[in-house]
Design a protein around this motif. Sequence first.
Motif, mmCIF file in Angstrom:
data_model
loop_
_atom_site.group_PDB
_atom_site.id
_atom_site.type_symbol
_atom_site.label_atom_id
_atom_site.label_comp_id
_atom_site.label_asym_id
_atom_site.label_seq_id
_atom_site.Cartn_x
_atom_site.Cartn_y
_atom_site.Cartn_z
ATOM 1 N N LEU A 50 -4.473 38.946 -28.790
ATOM 2 C CA LEU A 50 -5.927 39.005 -28.942
ATOM 3 C C LEU A 50 -6.406 37.728 -29.604
ATOM 4 O O LEU A 50 -5.784 37.254 -30.547
ATOM 5 C CB LEU A 50 -6.326 40.167 -29.857
ATOM 6 N N PRO A 51 -7.517 37.187 -29.161
ATOM 7 C CA PRO A 51 -8.029 35.984 -29.826
ATOM 8 C C PRO A 51 -8.415 36.240 -31.286
ATOM 9 O O PRO A 51 -8.309 35.357 -32.125
ATOM 10 C CB PRO A 51 -9.238 35.577 -28.998
ATOM 11 N N ARG A 67 -1.765 55.604 -31.726
ATOM 12 C CA ARG A 67 -1.740 54.329 -31.012
ATOM 13 C C ARG A 67 -2.967 53.455 -31.276
ATOM 14 O O ARG A 67 -3.509 52.823 -30.382
ATOM 15 C CB ARG A 67 -1.561 54.553 -29.513
ATOM 16 N N LEU A 68 -3.375 53.408 -32.543
ATOM 17 C CA LEU A 68 -4.450 52.518 -32.951
ATOM 18 C C LEU A 68 -3.875 51.418 -33.823
ATOM 19 O O LEU A 68 -2.866 51.602 -34.498
ATOM 20 C CB LEU A 68 -5.529 53.270 -33.730
ATOM 21 N N PHE A 69 -4.546 50.292 -33.809
ATOM 22 C CA PHE A 69 -4.156 49.142 -34.608
ATOM 23 C C PHE A 69 -5.418 48.614 -35.268
ATOM 24 O O PHE A 69 -6.453 48.486 -34.621
ATOM 25 C CB PHE A 69 -3.537 48.067 -33.701
ATOM 26 N N ALA A 70 -5.363 48.365 -36.556
ATOM 27 C CA ALA A 70 -6.511 47.805 -37.278
ATOM 28 C C ALA A 70 -6.107 46.479 -37.887
ATOM 29 O O ALA A 70 -4.967 46.306 -38.334
ATOM 30 C CB ALA A 70 -6.969 48.764 -38.372
ATOM 31 N N LYS A 85 -6.066 48.280 -24.890
ATOM 32 C CA LYS A 85 -6.242 46.902 -25.356
ATOM 33 C C LYS A 85 -7.713 46.564 -25.614
ATOM 34 O O LYS A 85 -8.144 45.440 -25.489
ATOM 35 C CB LYS A 85 -5.639 45.903 -24.371
ATOM 36 N N ILE A 86 -8.484 47.579 -25.977
ATOM 37 C CA ILE A 86 -9.905 47.407 -26.226
ATOM 38 C C ILE A 86 -10.190 47.620 -27.707
ATOM 39 O O ILE A 86 -9.681 48.566 -28.318
ATOM 40 C CB ILE A 86 -10.726 48.413 -25.392
#
Length: 134
Positions: A50-51, A67-70, A85-86
């Motif tokens: 991700l940019p 399956r979340l990423f912060a 991927k959103i």
Amino acid sequence: MFEKNECLKSRSKISALSNIGENLVAFSTKTHGIKIFSSKTCRPIQNLSLPQLNCKTTAVAFSGKSRLFAFAHTNIIYIMNIDSKIIIQTIRTNEGLIEMMAFVPNSLYLITGTQNGRVMQYRHDGRFRLSRLC
């Protein structure tokens, strides 16, 4: 006794490491995104770049089975769905530089810690900050 096996190599500093499901491990690096791999075979399953995830990132956390990423850039929190991927939510705070964060297991909450000693609790289902813990 533990057995040591080299599994994967990273080209930059690993900033978070977490079990995200049965036999799945995810890690993020300071400059090369997220990698998900099998803990049984050590084979990569998914690479995410991700940019927004870069050397300016100050804190990261995986939610585990949801399956979340912060991740945070100074005082902005991004929450991303790993599968789609959103980025599903962006939260701007006025509480200072975010240095650490963690998802509360089996809940909708993300806890952050700031450089100026604040601990904040957020819901990641669309509503922003609920309460300041300290």
